[in-house]
Design a protein around this motif. Structure first.
Motif, mmCIF file in Angstrom:
data_model
loop_
_atom_site.group_PDB
_atom_site.id
_atom_site.type_symbol
_atom_site.label_atom_id
_atom_site.label_comp_id
_atom_site.label_asym_id
_atom_site.label_seq_id
_atom_site.Cartn_x
_atom_site.Cartn_y
_atom_site.Cartn_z
ATOM 1 N N GLU A 48 69.895 74.494 76.021
ATOM 2 C CA GLU A 48 69.348 73.149 76.184
ATOM 3 C C GLU A 48 69.578 72.632 77.601
ATOM 4 O O GLU A 48 68.685 72.027 78.207
ATOM 5 C CB GLU A 48 69.972 72.198 75.168
ATOM 6 N N LEU A 49 70.772 72.872 78.144
ATOM 7 C CA LEU A 49 71.066 72.425 79.511
ATOM 8 C C LEU A 49 70.211 73.171 80.533
ATOM 9 O O LEU A 49 69.745 72.568 81.506
ATOM 10 C CB LEU A 49 72.552 72.610 79.819
ATOM 11 N N SER A 50 69.990 74.450 80.315
ATOM 12 C CA SER A 50 69.130 75.217 81.219
ATOM 13 C C SER A 50 67.711 74.664 81.204
ATOM 14 O O SER A 50 67.070 74.539 82.254
ATOM 15 C CB SER A 50 69.116 76.691 80.827
ATOM 16 N N THR A 51 67.234 74.322 80.022
ATOM 17 C CA THR A 51 65.896 73.744 79.908
ATOM 18 C C THR A 51 65.825 72.412 80.639
ATOM 19 O O THR A 51 64.855 72.137 81.368
ATOM 20 C CB THR A 51 65.526 73.563 78.421
ATOM 21 N N ARG A 52 66.846 71.576 80.454
ATOM 22 C CA ARG A 52 66.865 70.279 81.137
ATOM 23 C C ARG A 52 66.907 70.444 82.648
ATOM 24 O O ARG A 52 66.228 69.724 83.385
ATOM 25 C CB ARG A 52 68.063 69.455 80.671
ATOM 26 N N ASN A 54 65.819 73.012 84.424
ATOM 27 C CA ASN A 54 64.509 73.492 84.881
ATOM 28 C C ASN A 54 63.493 72.360 84.923
ATOM 29 O O ASN A 54 62.697 72.263 85.861
ATOM 30 C CB ASN A 54 64.007 74.620 83.978
ATOM 31 N N THR A 55 63.526 71.480 83.922
ATOM 32 C CA THR A 55 62.614 70.336 83.899
ATOM 33 C C THR A 55 62.877 69.415 85.076
ATOM 34 O O THR A 55 61.944 68.958 85.746
ATOM 35 C CB THR A 55 62.768 69.561 82.576
ATOM 36 N N LEU A 56 64.142 69.149 85.346
ATOM 37 C CA LEU A 56 64.492 68.286 86.479
ATOM 38 C C LEU A 56 64.110 68.921 87.817
ATOM 39 O O LEU A 56 63.645 68.236 88.725
ATOM 40 C CB LEU A 56 65.985 67.964 86.459
ATOM 41 N N GLU A 57 64.289 70.224 87.939
ATOM 42 C CA GLU A 57 63.948 70.894 89.189
ATOM 43 C C GLU A 57 62.447 70.854 89.440
ATOM 44 O O GLU A 57 62.004 70.726 90.579
ATOM 45 C CB GLU A 57 64.442 72.339 89.172
ATOM 46 N N HIS A 58 61.657 70.973 88.387
ATOM 47 C CA HIS A 58 60.206 70.952 88.562
ATOM 48 C C HIS A 58 59.687 69.537 88.801
ATOM 49 O O HIS A 58 58.631 69.361 89.401
ATOM 50 C CB HIS A 58 59.511 71.564 87.343
#
Length: 85
Positions: A48-52, A54-58
């Motif tokens: 979940e943290l990795s997904t978050r 990645n979303t923030l980086e994009h």
């Protein structure tokens, strides 16, 4: 043959050792189950943290674009001041 007078004591001690072994085995098995559960929960949280991340980086603005906008803004302000305000 002679009957061993300590035989009942030995079998009682063996029964007690077996009981302790079973109790400790159950304890270790429970601890392993708990560790497995915690590992699975940690893996889920990590995903979940990795997904978050990645979303923030994009979603963030790239630094060169921010620098270009700042430079254009500074240029506009400099021209505005030079023209007469």
């Amino acid at each position: 043959m002679t009957a061993d007078p300590e035989h009942p004591v030995v079998s009682g001690e063996l029964a007690e050792l077996r009981r302790r072994l079973d109790v400790n085995y159950a304890h270790v098995a429970g601890d392993l189950a708990l560790l497995t559960h915690r590992t699975e929960e940690t893996a889920k949280e990590l995903d979940e943290l990795s997904t978050r991340i990645n979303t923030l980086e994009h979603a963030r603005w790239p630094l060169p674009a921010v620098a270009a906008l700042t430079a254009v803004g500074a240029l506009v302000v400099a021209i505005w001041q030079t023209v007469g305000h």
